[in-house]
Enzyme design. Sequence first.
Site, PDB file in Angstrom:
ATOM      1  N   SER A 156     -53.390  78.077 -42.389  1.00 54.84           N
ATOM      2  CA  SER A 156     -54.319  77.132 -41.783  1.00 54.84           C
ATOM      3  C   SER A 156     -53.689  76.659 -40.480  1.00 54.84           C
ATOM      4  O   SER A 156     -52.471  76.781 -40.296  1.00 54.84           O
ATOM      5  CB  SER A 156     -54.514  75.938 -42.717  1.00 54.84           C
ATOM      6  OG  SER A 156     -55.112  74.843 -42.057  1.00 54.84           O
ATOM      7  N   TYR A 161     -50.799  68.755 -48.771  1.00 51.02           N
ATOM      8  CA  TYR A 161     -51.463  69.988 -48.328  1.00 51.02           C
ATOM      9  C   TYR A 161     -50.710  70.614 -47.165  1.00 51.02           C
ATOM     10  O   TYR A 161     -50.397  71.815 -47.177  1.00 51.02           O
ATOM     11  CB  TYR A 161     -52.905  69.683 -47.925  1.00 51.02           C
ATOM     12  CG  TYR A 161     -53.591  70.844 -47.227  1.00 51.02           C
ATOM     13  CD1 TYR A 161     -53.947  71.982 -47.934  1.00 51.02           C
ATOM     14  CD2 TYR A 161     -53.881  70.796 -45.861  1.00 51.02           C
ATOM     15  CE1 TYR A 161     -54.566  73.050 -47.305  1.00 51.02           C
ATOM     16  CE2 TYR A 161     -54.495  71.857 -45.220  1.00 51.02           C
ATOM     17  CZ  TYR A 161     -54.843  72.984 -45.948  1.00 51.02           C
ATOM     18  OH  TYR A 161     -55.442  74.037 -45.316  1.00 51.02           O
TER      19      TYR A 161
END
Length: 281
Positions: free
Chosen positions: A138, A151
Amino acid sequence: MKNNQSKPRVALVTGASAGMGKEFAKALIAEGMVVYTAARRVEQMDDLKAAGAIPLRMDITNEEQVKALVARIENDHGGVDVLINNAGFGMFGAMEDTSIDDARYQFEVNIFGLARLTQLLIPSMRGKKAGTIINISSMGGKVYFPLGAWYHATKHALEGWSDCLRVELAQFGINVVVIEPGAINTEFSDVMSGPMLERSGKTVYSKLANKLAESIQTTVNNTSASTNPQVITNLIIKAVRAKKPKTRYAAGLYAKPMMFIRKWFGDRVYDKMLFAMYKTN
């Protein structure tokens, strides 16, 4: 007698029951590959089965299910040529409000489960002296947003893990590629916002949590803002087709500009930008 080179390549896509994983699988099927798809929600892969995929139930955190899936693929096709590690989720909420058990589960899914599956599939790739491992990271592996400590920790870890793996496996002809999506129009935002508000919506971090949830919802509702998953699918196909793929591909809303600002302007400037974006008073 058939030439072995005429055999279709074999791919495995994890987290293929929805979102980008489902689109990756469809694209690889269109490429003429034998495509295995794995997810907990196997019933949500019926459309992929109809398109020609081989869907299998697998919880990436369940050792026995991971081993069984690898054994099935190796028994049927001798292993995979392409592994797309897409299974994962984003757990948001203030670090202080998040239990360590929840944090451990975030790592079990986004890092340890992914790593175990990869470990089990590497030997067959080594035997063929070929293969491509694509890890879906990401922009969050290079930048950060408030309430995303756990995360972002997993995605930063995945970036470093992938770098080491790339160097280790290069001698065996195996490519390791990292994909860094920006804001993509998938169910990720819904999965992220609800639990985040449950954790931090009524704590001392409530203003920040509600501000972030509002920002996410605005982006999702603005169809011209969030990026179609096809943009990332195109990168997957580019990497799969390339004899020597890039080590990293980034695309999607915010990805390149956010990573550019963090890299070239430093933490203080990046922090000020976040303070401006999520101002609570």
